[in-house]
Write a protein that holds these residues in place. Structure first.
Motif, PDB file in Angstrom:
ATOM      1  N   GLY A  32      -2.954   5.265   6.408  1.00  0.00           N
ATOM      2  CA  GLY A  32      -2.943   3.765   6.493  1.00  0.00           C
ATOM      3  C   GLY A  32      -2.163   3.507   7.598  1.00  0.00           C
ATOM      4  N   PHE A  34       0.041  -0.317   8.867  1.00  0.00           N
ATOM      5  CA  PHE A  34       0.397  -1.572   8.243  1.00  0.00           C
ATOM      6  C   PHE A  34       1.377  -2.437   9.272  1.00  0.00           C
ATOM      7  CE2 PHE A  34       0.476   0.427   3.827  1.00  0.00           C
ATOM      8  CZ  PHE A  34       0.568   1.690   4.298  1.00  0.00           C
ATOM      9  N   TYR A  36       3.873  -5.734   9.737  1.00  0.00           N
ATOM     10  CA  TYR A  36       4.757  -6.415   8.834  1.00  0.00           C
ATOM     11  C   TYR A  36       5.539  -7.402   9.929  1.00  0.00           C
ATOM     12  CZ  TYR A  36       5.258  -2.914   5.075  1.00  0.00           C
ATOM     13  OH  TYR A  36       4.984  -2.096   4.008  1.00  0.00           O
ATOM     14  N   PHE A  46       5.201  -8.150   4.286  1.00  0.00           N
ATOM     15  CA  PHE A  46       3.878  -7.398   4.547  1.00  0.00           C
ATOM     16  C   PHE A  46       2.774  -8.381   4.915  1.00  0.00           C
ATOM     17  CE2 PHE A  46       0.392  -4.672   3.918  1.00  0.00           C
ATOM     18  CZ  PHE A  46      -0.568  -5.205   3.118  1.00  0.00           C
ATOM     19  N   THR A  49      -2.874  -4.138   5.446  1.00  0.00           N
ATOM     20  CA  THR A  49      -3.046  -2.922   5.629  1.00  0.00           C
ATOM     21  C   THR A  49      -4.485  -2.379   6.126  1.00  0.00           C
ATOM     22  OG1 THR A  49      -1.543  -2.501   3.918  1.00  0.00           O
ATOM     23  CG2 THR A  49      -2.940  -0.504   4.257  1.00  0.00           C
ATOM     24  N   TYR A  51      -6.965   0.825   7.106  1.00  0.00           N
ATOM     25  CA  TYR A  51      -7.300   2.333   6.541  1.00  0.00           C
ATOM     26  C   TYR A  51      -8.202   3.124   7.457  1.00  0.00           C
ATOM     27  CZ  TYR A  51      -5.591   0.379   1.893  1.00  0.00           C
ATOM     28  OH  TYR A  51      -4.699   0.081   1.168  1.00  0.00           O
TER      29      TYR A  51
END
Lengths: 112, 115
Positions: A32, A34, A36, A46, A49, A51
């Motif tokens: 994953g 991410f 932020y 956050f 995400t 994948y």
């Protein structure tokens, strides 16, 4: 060698001037990626995400995309309140570990 | 507010003193992480818990650092004999196990200054 590299380190935009932030990674077995947002003196907030390659996610003026080697965070018509540091992190297969590796971030300033 | 909370938000201490920070995770989250962040850097992993078990510690973590998570709820991070190099933002994050990844939600952090 950094496993996660973010560019540019800093970016100044005029309000309404769209641009993209880059996060490139060298790890294999990505689980994953991410994104932020971090305001000065606060914890990261956050955003997204992702994948798998080809995936895209949007939230207001932000859109995140993912390829096999990098991710982009596109900012459309930014406003001064979008000023912050944007952090990218990757989770990858490493003996079952869930520990993400963070980049150093891109500091974005949007001028009115 | 059901987010991650940390206490205190700021701590100033003298070199050689011990300090302890607390983190209260989101209630249904079983994983809890501690990070350290210095200016211009991303968060650096320190340790993490799954429920009450401490599963991993950074190899860079000095033995002056210890963390606990009794009963799998809140967690504490203690730094003994603080040094000026320990000055940083200490971040806590929590996550719920979900397949091959877990998305971490961060608290506001504790800013430590060692004089």
């Amino acid at each position: 060698e950094d496993q996660v590299t973010q560019s540019p380190e800093a970016l100044r935009l005029q309000e309404g001037e769209s641009s993209s932030l880059n996060c490139s990674y060298t790890v294999s077995g990505l689980r994953g990626l991410f994104w932020y947002r971090q305001d000065p003196g606060k914890g990261p907030e956050f955003l997204f995400t992702l994948y798998s390659a080809g995936e895209e996610k949007e939230k207001e003026r932000l859109k995140a995309t993912l390829t096999k080697k990098e991710s982009f965070l596109h900012i459309t018509a930014p406003k001064p309140e979008d000023s912050a540091t944007y952090l990218c992190a990757v989770q990858y297969s490493s003996g079952g570990s869930y520990i993400p590796t963070f980049g150093r971030g891109t500091s974005l300033i949007v001028h009115p | 507010d059901t987010g991650v909370s940390q206490d205190p938000r700021h701590k100033i201490t003298k070199r050689g003193q011990n300090v302890t920070f607390r983190c209260d995770p989101i209630s249904e989250h079983n994983r809890l992480y501690w990070y350290r962040q210095t200016l211009g850097q991303g968060p650096e992993f320190l340790t993490y818990f799954q429920n009450e078990a401490q599963l991993e510690k950074s190899r860079l973590l000095s033995d002056r650092f210890s963390a606990e998570r009794p009963k799998g709820s809140f967690s504490t991070l203690e730094i003994q004999r603080t040094e000026q190099g320990d000055s940083a933002m200490y971040l806590c994050a929590s996550a719920r196990t979900s397949g091959a990844t877990d998305t971490q939600y961060f608290g506001p952090g504790t800013r430590l200054t060692v004089l």
